[in-house]
Each structure stands twice: as structure tokens, then as C-alpha cells.
Design a protein around this motif. Structure first.
Motif, PDB file in Angstrom:
ATOM      1  N   LYS A   2       0.654  -1.127  -0.013  1.00  8.21           N
ATOM      2  CA  LYS A   2       0.017   0.154   0.057  1.00  8.21           C
ATOM      3  C   LYS A   2       0.661   1.233  -0.153  1.00  8.21           C
ATOM      4  O   LYS A   2       1.885   1.313   0.462  1.00  8.21           O
ATOM      5  N   GLU A  49      -0.519  -3.933   6.607  1.00  9.59           N
ATOM      6  CA  GLU A  49      -0.798  -3.810   8.123  1.00  9.59           C
ATOM      7  C   GLU A  49       0.135  -2.688   8.565  1.00  9.59           C
ATOM      8  O   GLU A  49      -0.416  -1.893   9.398  1.00  9.59           O
ATOM      9  N   ASP A  52      -1.567   0.648   7.125  1.00 13.65           N
ATOM     10  CA  ASP A  52      -3.039   1.001   7.766  1.00 13.65           C
ATOM     11  C   ASP A  52      -2.448   1.369   9.211  1.00 13.65           C
ATOM     12  O   ASP A  52      -3.086   2.529   9.835  1.00 13.65           O
ATOM     13  N   LYS A  56      -3.342   5.244  10.573  1.00 11.90           N
ATOM     14  CA  LYS A  56      -3.982   5.523  11.897  1.00 11.90           C
ATOM     15  C   LYS A  56      -3.441   6.554  12.845  1.00 11.90           C
ATOM     16  O   LYS A  56      -4.036   7.446  13.442  1.00 11.90           O
ATOM     17  N   ALA A  67      -4.489   5.304   2.760  1.00 10.25           N
ATOM     18  CA  ALA A  67      -3.729   4.158   2.027  1.00 10.25           C
ATOM     19  C   ALA A  67      -4.326   3.864   0.837  1.00 10.25           C
ATOM     20  O   ALA A  67      -5.492   3.454   0.632  1.00 10.25           O
ATOM     21  N   ASP A  69      -4.358   1.026  -1.906  1.00 14.35           N
ATOM     22  CA  ASP A  69      -4.007  -0.719  -2.150  1.00 14.35           C
ATOM     23  C   ASP A  69      -3.614  -0.703  -3.655  1.00 14.35           C
ATOM     24  O   ASP A  69      -4.545  -0.687  -4.239  1.00 14.35           O
TER      25      ASP A  69
END
Length: 266
Positions: A2, A49, A52, A56, A67, A69
Motif C-alpha cells: 500500500k 498492516e 494501515d 491511523k 492508504a 492498495d
């Protein structure tokens, strides 16, 4: 993978750079460099992960991060023609099924441009009469060889109009390969003018959509983390390099689309 992007300015850059450096594990100077470009700015390319988690952390700090993808690009149709209906538009590609969008569902209209830059460099050898050399060698050698590097560059720019609906589907109207005769009486004598007309006609029919043309500038620049945009070939004394920003433009357009969908834009 990402790509993490910011879709609004970072505000107080020193504080934002500290947050990014701590969250992404990069040096403060690199963090400041990533935050410097006009948004949408691509700041990292990470495993899902990790991306993300970074998003956050940045959003918790008040930054408009998101993000993209790489494996889930929204459905897009590269149109050759468009039919402007009263309630919807139909975008027909050169091959494959057409895409129809209701005007009321159009949420984002973007006008952008990409650049194809080619550079070449080679060594030229020239031979000329050298009286000094002839005197020194007693006439055994009458010439001398000189070398010089010759460089050349060329740039081609191509415009595009992106149209997205609320479901994330997209139509791409490219300057190259588009049949402008579908504009009918609105058709202009040049491709550049026709691209302006296309954007205007779409905006008139979807006045509630977010419109932006900053990608006319930003799309022509190489962006980080986008693979496949640069190629260099070296053969003997000749080298050729080619930089195409079209793929980067596509990623920037997706960042703006997501920014609108998530409420970060306008």
C-alpha cells in the motif's frame, strides 16, 4: 503493498515531520522531504498492516492520511468515445464493455496531464589535422582525435480527464486515442481545446461533483514509490533514459478520489 498519501497540507511541518518520522521509522530530514510536496503527497510504501497502522497514527495526529492498495485499483474504463445522455453518460472503450454512469452519481472530476521525457547521451569522435602534432612527430602523425559528449532531450505532454462515481468506478478520457468527433458541434480544432471542452461538458452535467485540475501540474512530475515509470538503456558509448509519469498520475488521481470518498476533500 500500500502507498500512504496525504491529501491535505500537513500544516505545522516540523510537528508533522516528527510524527511521521517516529511512526515510519525514518530520519526527520526524510520525513520533512516527504511532507514538502503539494498534496496529494506520497510519503511511504509499506506492507498492508504497516501502512494501515501508519495511516491511523497520522490521522490521530490530525493529518489527512490514507492508504492506496496497489492490488485493489478501482474499476476504470479508458474511453474512446462518450455519449452524453440526459441522465447518464456512457463511456465506450476501444475494446470491451462500455461503462455507464448516472450524472447524479458522479462525485469526482479531475483534469490532469502526464509527461514522457526521453534523454540520450553519446560520445562523438572527430579527427582533424593537427600541425603541432605533425611537427612533433616529424610528419608521422598528421591528425588528432577529440571526443565530446552529445546530449539530447525531448518531452511530450498528454492530458487526461478522470471521472469517478460514488461506487469508485472510473472513466478515463485520454487526449491520445480519443475520438473527439463524439462531441458533435462542440468539437474544437485542437486536442488541447477538446480536452477543455470535455471537462466542461462533464462538469455542466455533474455540478455537484468535486472538480480539481492540480494534476495538470503535479501529474507531470515523477513521484516516489511508483514502479515502472523510468527506464534506462546503455549500449556501448550511448545511453537512453525514458521517464513516463502516467502511472504516477494514475496513483495521484486515486489518492484524490479516496480523499473525497473519505471526507478529507474538499
Amino acid at each position: 503493498m500500500k502507498i500512504v498519501a496525504l491529501v491535505r497540507p500537513a500544516g505545522e511541518v516540523p510537528e508533522a515531520a516528527q510524527v511521521l518520522a517516529a511512526a515510519a521509522g525514518m530520519a526527520p530530514a526524510e520525513a520533512r522531504m516527504r511532507l514538502a510536496p503539494e498534496p496529494p503527497a506520497l510519503i511511504a510504501r509499506l506492507a498492508p498492516e504497516a501502512a494501515d497502522a501508519l495511516v491511523k497514527t497520522l490521522r490521530d495526529a490530525g493529518l489527512a492520511a490514507l492508504a492506496i492498495d496497489e492490488s485493489e485499483v478501482a474499476e476504470r474504463v479508458t474511453a474512446r468515445t462518450v455519449t452524453f445522455g440526459a441522465a447518464q453518460a456512457t463511456f465506450t472503450p476501444r475494446a470491451g464493455a462500455p461503462l455507464s454512469m448516472a450524472w447524479e452519481d458522479v462525485t469526482v472530476i479531475l483534469r490532469g496531464a502526464s509527461s514522457l521525457r526521453t534523454q540520450s547521451e553519446h560520445t562523438e569522435k572527430t579527427t582533424k589535422v593537427a600541425l603541432g602534432t605533425a611537427l612533433i612527430t616529424g610528419g608521422l602523425k598528421m591528425t588528432k582525435t577529440a571526443e565530446k559528449s552529445v546530449r539530447g532531450s525531448q518531452e511530450e505532454t498528454s492530458q487526461v480527464v478522470f471521472i469517478f462515481d460514488r461506487d469508485g468506478r472510473g472513466a478515463v478520457l485520454p487526449e491520445m486515442g480519443f475520438d473527439f468527433s463524439c462531441l458533435g458541434p462542440a468539437m474544437q480544432p485542437s486536442r488541447t481545446a477538446n480536452m477543455v471542452t470535455l471537462a466542461r461538458l462533464v462538469r455542466e452535467r455533474a455540478p455537484a461533483a468535486f472538480y480539481d485540475e492540480r494534476l495538470m501540474r503535479l501529474g507531470r512530475r515523477p513521484v516516489p514509490f511508483v514502479l515502472g515509470g523510468a527506464v534506462q538503456v546503455v549500449s556501448g558509448a550511448t545511453s537512453h533514459s525514458r521517464i513516463n509519469t502516467a502511472q504516477g498520475l494514475d496513483v495521484l488521481a486515486e489518492a484524490i478520489r479516496l480523499g473525497v470518498a473519505q471526507g478529507d476533500l474538499p
